[in-house]
Design a protein around this motif. Structure first.
Motif, PDB file in Angstrom:
ATOM      1  N   MET A   1       0.565  -1.132   0.083  1.00  0.00           N
ATOM      2  CA  MET A   1       0.030  -0.117   0.120  1.00  0.00           C
ATOM      3  C   MET A   1       0.707   1.328  -0.084  1.00  0.00           C
ATOM      4  N   THR A   3       1.163   4.537   0.936  1.00  0.00           N
ATOM      5  CA  THR A   3       0.453   5.229   1.604  1.00  0.00           C
ATOM      6  C   THR A   3       0.640   6.621   2.275  1.00  0.00           C
ATOM      7  N   GLN A   6      -2.486   6.622  -0.239  1.00  0.00           N
ATOM      8  CA  GLN A   6      -3.861   5.948   0.899  1.00  0.00           C
ATOM      9  C   GLN A   6      -5.028   7.069   1.416  1.00  0.00           C
ATOM     10  N   THR A   7      -3.921   8.199   2.144  1.00  0.00           N
ATOM     11  CA  THR A   7      -4.077   8.756   2.601  1.00  0.00           C
ATOM     12  C   THR A   7      -5.104  10.262   2.830  1.00  0.00           C
ATOM     13  N   THR A   9      -7.281   9.232  -0.436  1.00  0.00           N
ATOM     14  CA  THR A   9      -8.539   9.714   0.155  1.00  0.00           C
ATOM     15  C   THR A   9      -9.796   9.031   1.287  1.00  0.00           C
ATOM     16  N   LEU A  12      -5.886   6.862   6.972  1.00  0.00           N
ATOM     17  CA  LEU A  12      -5.219   5.478   6.259  1.00  0.00           C
ATOM     18  C   LEU A  12      -5.900   4.517   7.460  1.00  0.00           C
ATOM     19  N   HIS A  14      -8.978   3.786   7.589  1.00  0.00           N
ATOM     20  CA  HIS A  14     -10.872   3.486   6.892  1.00  0.00           C
ATOM     21  C   HIS A  14      -9.958   2.598   6.250  1.00  0.00           C
ATOM     22  N   GLN A  15      -8.872   2.997   5.723  1.00  0.00           N
ATOM     23  CA  GLN A  15      -8.534   1.880   4.253  1.00  0.00           C
ATOM     24  C   GLN A  15      -8.281   0.954   4.602  1.00  0.00           C
ATOM     25  N   SER A  18     -11.246  -0.992   5.255  1.00  0.00           N
ATOM     26  CA  SER A  18     -11.833  -1.544   4.406  1.00  0.00           C
ATOM     27  C   SER A  18     -11.808  -2.505   3.284  1.00  0.00           C
ATOM     28  N   MET A  19      -9.958  -3.170   3.700  1.00  0.00           N
ATOM     29  CA  MET A  19      -9.774  -3.993   2.910  1.00  0.00           C
ATOM     30  C   MET A  19      -9.517  -5.291   3.294  1.00  0.00           C
ATOM     31  N   GLN A 108      -7.694   1.822  -8.541  1.00  0.00           N
ATOM     32  CA  GLN A 108      -7.513   2.320  -7.211  1.00  0.00           C
ATOM     33  C   GLN A 108      -6.029   2.261  -6.747  1.00  0.00           C
ATOM     34  N   SER A 112      -5.947   7.772  -5.896  1.00  0.00           N
ATOM     35  CA  SER A 112      -5.771   8.800  -4.960  1.00  0.00           C
ATOM     36  C   SER A 112      -4.996  10.160  -5.754  1.00  0.00           C
TER      37      SER A 112
END
Length: 333
Positions: A1, A3, A6-7, A9, A12, A14-15, A18-19, A108, A112
């Motif tokens: 990932m 980072t 990802q932050t 969207t 972090l 929450h990502q 979710s995954m 995905q 971002s």
């Protein structure tokens, strides 16, 4: 990932949540295989703090539960296990979607970056997005580019104009007011419906986080502000069982995403508390059993947020406008 991406969207943790949930739903993570904080962190290539919070949220939702020793057990299987997958314990690693997992949707990988490009420009102007140019810019198919735009449309960042072209509207006073008006119509209803379903440990944890942040303020990060925003406006409201309301709220998420970029790219953490005290009042009212007061406090908080949001946008100099990218065209006001 990644980072760094990802932050953008959302927060972090929450990502990660979710995954992990996706892996449980697909059967990639099976019952009987403990979820260990350190192993999940290594798999995602993130620190243990967001993993710890993600696991706590899944535990509060009843998907996993704390083991007597270390880690968590999966207690709820939402999807159907896939029989073709080998037991992760036998391979020494989790089957969690990530950068190296080909099952991860291609959109995905660029979402971002596209989100950042668009939201960072909405402060200054409305923009039009060329779908083919977007695909060329990131070296993906037009199908992938379209999927990214459809996902951005779901949270209200982009839409189609009268000629069916992709556009992202400038954050004008009217646009910001419309987004907040929808929120102060919907969120109080969602809160009233969510309160009876909140797990016992959620509110005390939220209160502790808010009180600590308020005590330390302004010595906190933009990411922490994001977490506190999502704790109330996303996590708490997610316990509302009217999924139509939640779906409509999801479409208003653009203003929360915009706030992240405004602070991250253009402004620092404000000297005065932007919302923490107001969130604390809402949570305290819920804990006290006064739902009416909590609903009134939430409405007042959202209405006051309009002025604060517009004030922040007005302070950003046009000189900070980001450089051009091939797939985005500025539109005249």
């Amino acid at each position: 990932m990644d980072t760094g991406q990802q932050t953008k969207t959302g927060t972090l943790y929450h990502q990660v949540e979710s995954m992990l949930l996706a892996a449980i739903e697909s059967g990639a993570l099976r019952r009987g295989v403990p979820l260990l904080e350190v192993q999940v962190a290594e798999q995602f290539r993130v620190s243990r703090a967001p993993v710890r919070k993600a696991l706590g949220l899944l535990a509060e939702k009843g998907v996993i539960r704390k083991r007597s020793g270390r880690g968590y057990d999966i207690v709820e299987r939402i999807g159907t296990a896939r029989p073709d997958l080998q037991d992760p314990a036998e391979q020494g690693a989790y089957f969690i979607p990530g950068e190296t997992d080909r099952r991860r949707p291609a959109w995905q990988n660029i979402y971002s970056a596209v989100e950042r490009d668009l939201v960072s420009r909405q402060v200054f102007a409305s923009v039009r997005i060329n779908e083919q140019a977007l695909a060329d810019h990131f070296g993906v198919s037009r199908t992938v580019a379209r999927e990214v735009l459809l996902r951005l449309q779901e949270v209200g960042i982009v839409d189609k104009d009268d000629r069916m072209r992709w556009v992202a509207r400038k954050l004008t006073a009217d646009h910001v007011f419309d987004l907040y008006e929808m929120r102060w119509i919907l969120e109080p209803v969602a809160l009233r419906k969510a309160v009876p379903n909140l797990p016992p440990g959620l509110l005390p944890r939220l209160r502790e986080d808010l009180a600590t942040a308020l005590e330390r303020y302004p010595r906190i990060s933009v990411q922490k502000l994001d977490e506190l925003e999502y704790d109330l406006h996303v996590d708490v409201l997610s316990y509302c069982r009217n999924r139509k309301i939640i779906q409509m709220l999801f479409q208003q998420r653009a203003i929360m995403i915009s706030h992240h970029y405004i602070f991250d790219l253009y402004l620092s953490v404000p000297e005065e508390d932007p919302f923490i005290g107001e969130h604390l009042t809402i949570v305290d009212n819920i804990i006290a059993g006064d739902v009416d007061a909590a609903v009134d406090s939430l409405t007042a908080h959202l209405q006051a947020s309009v002025t604060r949001a517009l004030s922040r946008i007005e302070t950003i100099s046009p000189e900070k406008s980001p450089p051009a990218v091939p797939y985005i065209r500025l539109l005249e006001d």
